[in-house]
Design a protein around this motif. Sequence first.
Motif, PDB file in Angstrom:
ATOM      1  N   ILE A  72      42.603  69.171 -42.994  1.00  0.00           N
ATOM      2  CA  ILE A  72      43.515  68.035 -43.170  1.00  0.00           C
ATOM      3  C   ILE A  72      44.106  68.063 -44.577  1.00  0.00           C
ATOM      4  O   ILE A  72      45.315  67.925 -44.755  1.00  0.00           O
ATOM      5  CB  ILE A  72      42.798  66.694 -42.909  1.00  0.00           C
ATOM      6  CG1 ILE A  72      42.327  66.624 -41.455  1.00  0.00           C
ATOM      7  CG2 ILE A  72      43.699  65.512 -43.243  1.00  0.00           C
ATOM      8  CD1 ILE A  72      41.437  65.450 -41.150  1.00  0.00           C
ATOM      9  N   SER A  73      43.246  68.266 -45.575  1.00  0.00           N
ATOM     10  CA  SER A  73      43.747  68.285 -46.946  1.00  0.00           C
ATOM     11  C   SER A  73      44.701  69.452 -47.166  1.00  0.00           C
ATOM     12  O   SER A  73      45.686  69.324 -47.894  1.00  0.00           O
ATOM     13  CB  SER A  73      42.594  68.325 -47.951  1.00  0.00           C
ATOM     14  OG  SER A  73      41.869  69.526 -47.828  1.00  0.00           O
ATOM     15  N   GLN A  74      44.441  70.582 -46.535  1.00  0.00           N
ATOM     16  CA  GLN A  74      45.354  71.718 -46.653  1.00  0.00           C
ATOM     17  C   GLN A  74      46.703  71.384 -46.029  1.00  0.00           C
ATOM     18  O   GLN A  74      47.753  71.709 -46.572  1.00  0.00           O
ATOM     19  CB  GLN A  74      44.767  72.960 -45.984  1.00  0.00           C
ATOM     20  CG  GLN A  74      43.633  73.579 -46.758  1.00  0.00           C
ATOM     21  CD  GLN A  74      42.947  74.690 -45.978  1.00  0.00           C
ATOM     22  OE1 GLN A  74      43.206  74.900 -44.802  1.00  0.00           O
ATOM     23  NE2 GLN A  74      42.055  75.397 -46.647  1.00  0.00           N
ATOM     24  N   ALA A  75      46.662  70.733 -44.883  1.00  0.00           N
ATOM     25  CA  ALA A  75      47.899  70.385 -44.198  1.00  0.00           C
ATOM     26  C   ALA A  75      48.743  69.417 -45.030  1.00  0.00           C
ATOM     27  O   ALA A  75      49.966  69.470 -45.012  1.00  0.00           O
ATOM     28  CB  ALA A  75      47.597  69.775 -42.830  1.00  0.00           C
ATOM     29  N   TRP A  76      48.099  68.552 -45.775  1.00  0.00           N
ATOM     30  CA  TRP A  76      48.817  67.570 -46.584  1.00  0.00           C
ATOM     31  C   TRP A  76      49.057  68.043 -48.008  1.00  0.00           C
ATOM     32  O   TRP A  76      49.582  67.301 -48.835  1.00  0.00           O
ATOM     33  CB  TRP A  76      48.050  66.247 -46.611  1.00  0.00           C
ATOM     34  CG  TRP A  76      48.204  65.505 -45.327  1.00  0.00           C
ATOM     35  CD1 TRP A  76      47.369  65.544 -44.254  1.00  0.00           C
ATOM     36  CD2 TRP A  76      49.278  64.646 -44.954  1.00  0.00           C
ATOM     37  NE1 TRP A  76      47.854  64.751 -43.248  1.00  0.00           N
ATOM     38  CE2 TRP A  76      49.027  64.183 -43.653  1.00  0.00           C
ATOM     39  CE3 TRP A  76      50.431  64.221 -45.600  1.00  0.00           C
ATOM     40  CZ2 TRP A  76      49.881  63.328 -42.986  1.00  0.00           C
ATOM     41  CZ3 TRP A  76      51.280  63.367 -44.929  1.00  0.00           C
ATOM     42  CH2 TRP A  76      50.996  62.923 -43.640  1.00  0.00           C
ATOM     43  N   GLY A  77      48.621  69.253 -48.325  1.00  0.00           N
ATOM     44  CA  GLY A  77      48.832  69.781 -49.670  1.00  0.00           C
ATOM     45  C   GLY A  77      47.901  69.185 -50.697  1.00  0.00           C
ATOM     46  O   GLY A  77      48.191  69.200 -51.889  1.00  0.00           O
ATOM     47  N   CYS A  78      46.783  68.644 -50.260  1.00  0.00           N
ATOM     48  CA  CYS A  78      45.837  68.027 -51.188  1.00  0.00           C
ATOM     49  C   CYS A  78      45.133  69.067 -52.048  1.00  0.00           C
ATOM     50  O   CYS A  78      44.614  68.741 -53.104  1.00  0.00           O
ATOM     51  CB  CYS A  78      44.805  67.193 -50.435  1.00  0.00           C
ATOM     52  SG  CYS A  78      45.535  65.776 -49.607  1.00  0.00           S
ATOM     53  N   ASP A  79      45.090  70.308 -51.596  1.00  0.00           N
ATOM     54  CA  ASP A  79      44.458  71.344 -52.392  1.00  0.00           C
ATOM     55  C   ASP A  79      45.184  71.528 -53.712  1.00  0.00           C
ATOM     56  O   ASP A  79      44.570  71.796 -54.739  1.00  0.00           O
ATOM     57  CB  ASP A  79      44.415  72.670 -51.630  1.00  0.00           C
ATOM     58  CG  ASP A  79      43.333  72.688 -50.559  1.00  0.00           C
ATOM     59  OD1 ASP A  79      42.469  71.792 -50.584  1.00  0.00           O
ATOM     60  OD2 ASP A  79      43.357  73.598 -49.718  1.00  0.00           O
TER      61      ASP A  79
END
Length: 94
Positions: A38-45
């Motif tokens: 989820i974080s990867q999909a939202w660019g949270c990384d």
Amino acid sequence: MFTVPPIRLSIPAALTATPLKTLVWNAVVELLKNPKLISQAWGCDEAANIEQGEKERLENRLRSLDRQQERLLDLYQDEQIEKAILPGAQTTSG
């Protein structure tokens, strides 16, 4: 006046509601099992990397200040500098 004819979509039997629901729920379950997706999909990384970089920068700065403080303390103990010139030293005149 121009009218648009209704569009009729034919859905293959393989994509009826039950298999489609199963696919969607399997995807949801997979995301819940692995929140990093989820974080990867939202660019949270990217934000995490920025935060990690800032943390490392501040830790390096803190180590640098600790070394500077040690050097100043060593100079003071060796009587090479006076207390009045140490950072944070307060002189009182009376």
